[in-house]
Motif scaffolding. Structure first.
Motif, mmCIF file in Angstrom:
data_model
loop_
_atom_site.group_PDB
_atom_site.id
_atom_site.type_symbol
_atom_site.label_atom_id
_atom_site.label_comp_id
_atom_site.label_asym_id
_atom_site.label_seq_id
_atom_site.Cartn_x
_atom_site.Cartn_y
_atom_site.Cartn_z
ATOM 1 N N SER A 1 0.757 -1.348 -0.085
ATOM 2 C CA SER A 1 0.001 0.054 -0.037
ATOM 3 C C SER A 1 0.862 1.340 0.160
ATOM 4 O O SER A 1 2.187 1.179 0.501
ATOM 5 N N VAL A 2 0.254 2.129 -0.291
ATOM 6 C CA VAL A 2 0.711 3.451 -0.254
ATOM 7 C C VAL A 2 -0.117 4.551 0.670
ATOM 8 O O VAL A 2 -1.254 4.746 0.276
ATOM 9 N N ASP A 3 0.533 5.244 1.698
ATOM 10 C CA ASP A 3 -0.368 5.910 2.678
ATOM 11 C C ASP A 3 -1.406 5.113 2.943
ATOM 12 O O ASP A 3 -2.594 6.204 3.055
ATOM 13 N N GLY A 4 -1.623 3.896 3.220
ATOM 14 C CA GLY A 4 -2.865 3.436 3.613
ATOM 15 C C GLY A 4 -3.850 2.911 2.700
ATOM 16 O O GLY A 4 -4.742 2.222 2.949
ATOM 17 N N THR B 1 -3.083 5.620 -10.889
ATOM 18 C CA THR B 1 -3.032 6.737 -10.799
ATOM 19 C C THR B 1 -2.130 7.438 -9.984
ATOM 20 O O THR B 1 -2.080 8.507 -9.755
ATOM 21 N N VAL B 2 -1.601 6.579 -9.089
ATOM 22 C CA VAL B 2 -0.615 6.881 -8.050
ATOM 23 C C VAL B 2 0.833 7.302 -8.492
ATOM 24 O O VAL B 2 1.282 6.756 -9.275
ATOM 25 N N GLN B 3 1.274 8.672 -8.205
ATOM 26 C CA GLN B 3 2.580 9.101 -8.706
ATOM 27 C C GLN B 3 3.583 8.539 -7.799
ATOM 28 O O GLN B 3 3.429 8.402 -6.610
ATOM 29 N N ALA C 1 6.230 18.015 -12.600
ATOM 30 C CA ALA C 1 7.332 18.401 -11.947
ATOM 31 C C ALA C 1 7.294 18.130 -10.425
ATOM 32 O O ALA C 1 8.176 17.923 -9.663
ATOM 33 N N GLN C 2 6.122 18.440 -10.051
ATOM 34 C CA GLN C 2 5.805 18.395 -8.419
ATOM 35 C C GLN C 2 4.938 17.604 -8.086
ATOM 36 O O GLN C 2 4.051 17.087 -9.131
ATOM 37 N N HIS D 1 0.075 10.412 -4.352
ATOM 38 C CA HIS D 1 1.532 10.175 -4.594
ATOM 39 C C HIS D 1 2.187 9.168 -3.451
ATOM 40 O O HIS D 1 1.510 9.348 -2.439
ATOM 41 N N ALA D 2 3.009 8.411 -3.851
ATOM 42 C CA ALA D 2 3.956 7.766 -2.908
ATOM 43 C C ALA D 2 4.906 8.739 -2.153
ATOM 44 O O ALA D 2 5.303 9.638 -2.691
ATOM 45 N N GLY D 3 5.196 8.314 -1.056
ATOM 46 C CA GLY D 3 6.082 8.909 -0.105
ATOM 47 C C GLY D 3 7.284 8.111 -0.497
ATOM 48 O O GLY D 3 7.311 6.560 -0.567
ATOM 49 N N GLY D 4 8.499 8.614 -0.378
ATOM 50 C CA GLY D 4 9.644 8.248 -0.628
ATOM 51 C C GLY D 4 10.532 7.294 0.731
ATOM 52 O O GLY D 4 10.366 8.299 1.875
#
Length: 461
Positions: A50-53, A59-61, A193-194, A199-202
């Motif tokens: 998962s990404v952020d729960g 569609t997730v960056q 660019a931003q 979006h996923a956290g690194g």
């Protein structure tokens, strides 16, 4: 582009899922997403954890790092196609005073300009781009580490310079030109660019413990053209289809083919893997298959885009970790799984629309010395010259409209094939870059350089 899971067989889909599941588990990636493209369309999407729960989807960056370079290369090729520059032009002509002005645009694209791999300290990937406001801050006092054009040496500052080149010739910021000339025409609405939610956290994963540390997300500033972008598997699937086929709204099929053509030798350390570089694209032969695309990494993220043009299959793999899964291997395996489990159905054979007698004069068997070759005409208007047995020089040729033909690939790329006719109009021989091809080995009726012994062929005795 919609994701059509039903487009692949259940066994193929399971094999793809198994491959990314193994990569995510063994590589200890917080999340890993992937997509497969076939026939220009996304046909499969897979994700693990998962990404952020919430479960990651198309569609997730994720940050894509150096895949950004391929976008920048497309912008430069557009300038070339519009006649605003020539790839052989020196950088100094457009961006003077860099200290690397003798390098050509093509050398910058192919990483053979001799520039350093990284910008001067501090570590640019983990510090704000505001620390490097000027191009001189990126290149340093001595930009060149190697003689220009002598060797392939991957360079992030080189693509920063190319981004500046785009800005100078377009009169607009790189990000704006990118959006107007690539992202909007191709419908890459989730590439930016931003980061834009979701979006996923690194993350950095501890090498000796199952623990994680958040990585900083820096704006690369002037170095953005080398690695700034965020994107999704859906958007990169569209981009992969474009890189395989071209799109006249952005760049022709011929120009993207040029990008996929080797323009730099492999570095010594890469020779075993057969890795070379084109114009903004990496090339590798793996399991007998030519793969093109690009990899990417920044703190907290890994990315890979892999295309097999011959199989018409591409793969995108993204993960939010600094290191771990080998995404290049994963991407290559995803392409292989589809290509082998569901081989490409060839286009139906179709006859020529019209038969040109002057072309029929060329087909059949020819000899280069004693080496037997065959010439075949195909419905696409090309002719192919190939050895009749074993290995050797093979190439397709495009007509020039005046009876001559130009080679499109391999040893004969760009070379002129000229059928030489007798006074009665029949073909005496083929002149290919001064080499004479005759209907019989050393045909005495043809002007073979050095002549043909008048006694002809003989035995030992």
């Amino acid at each position: 582009m919609t994701t059509t899971q039903e487009a692949l067989l259940p066994g193929t889909r399971r094999a793809l899922l198994h491959r990314i599941a193994v990569a995510q588990a063994e590589g200890r990636a917080p999340s890993l997403v992937a997509a497969v493209v076939r026939d220009g369309q996304a046909v499969w999407h897979g994700a693990r954890t998962s990404v952020d729960g919430h479960g990651p989807d198309e569609t997730v960056q994720y940050r894509i790092g150096s895949i950004t370079k391929t976008f920048t290369a497309v912008l430069v090729m557009r300038l070339r196609d519009e006649g605003l520059l020539d790839l052989g032009d020196p950088l100094e002509k457009y961006v003077p005073g860099t200290g690397a002005g003798e390098a050509t645009i093509a050398q910058l694209l192919a990483h053979t300009a001799g520039l350093a791999a990284e910008s001067p300290a501090p570590w640019w990937e983990r510090t704000p781009g505001s620390l490097r406001p000027e191009l001189s801050d990126v290149l340093g006092e001595q930009p060149l580490l190697h003689p220009v054009g002598r060797r392939h040496h991957y360079s992030n500052p080189g693509y920063t310079v190319l981004g500046t080149l785009v800005e100078r010739l377009r009169g607009a910021p790189w990000e704006e030109v990118l959006r107007d000339e690539i992202l909007e025409p191709l419908g890459l609405h989730r590439t930016s660019a931003q980061p834009e939610p979701p979006h996923a956290g690194g993350w950095a994963v501890h090498p000796w413990a199952d623990a994680m540390l958040p990585e900083p997300t820096e704006d690369l500033g002037r170095m953005a053209p080398a690695g700034q972008l965020w994107s999704t598997t859906a958007d990169l699937a569209r981009f992969a289809a474009f890189l395989a086929r071209g799109d006249d709204r952005v760049l022709s099929a011929e120009s993207v083919r040029e990008m996929r053509t080797p323009a730099a030798p492999a570095e010594a350390a890469d020779v075993v893997d057969g890795v070379t570089y084109g114009l903004g694209m990496q090339l590798q032969r793996r399991d007998g298959r030519l793969l093109v695309g690009h990899s990417g990494s920044l703190p907290g993220f890994l990315a890979n885009l892999t295309i097999s043009v011959e199989d018409d299959v591409a793969a995108v793999v993204l993960a939010n970790c600094t290191s771990g899964p080998l995404l290049g291997a994963v991407g290559a395996d995803l392409v292989r799984i589809v290509a082998e489990a569901e081989p490409r159905i060839p286009e139906p054979w179709r006859p020529l629309r019209e038969v040109d007698s002057t072309v029929l004069d060329l087909v059949g068997q020819w000899y280069w010395g004693t080496h037997a070759f065959g010439v075949r005409a195909s419905a696409d208007g090309l002719i192919t010259l190939a050895p009749l047995a074993g290995g050797g020089r093979r190439a397709r040729f495009r007509t020039n409209g005046d009876g001559t033909w130009t080679g499109l690939e391999g040893y004969y790329a760009g070379e002129l094939l000229r059928p030489v006719r007798r006074p009665d109009g029949s073909v005496s021989h083929l002149d290919l870059g001064s080499f004479v091809f005759t209907r019989q080995p050393y045909d005495p009726e043809a002007p073979v350089p050095g002549g043909v012994d008048p006694e002809g062929w003989r035995g030992i005795g």
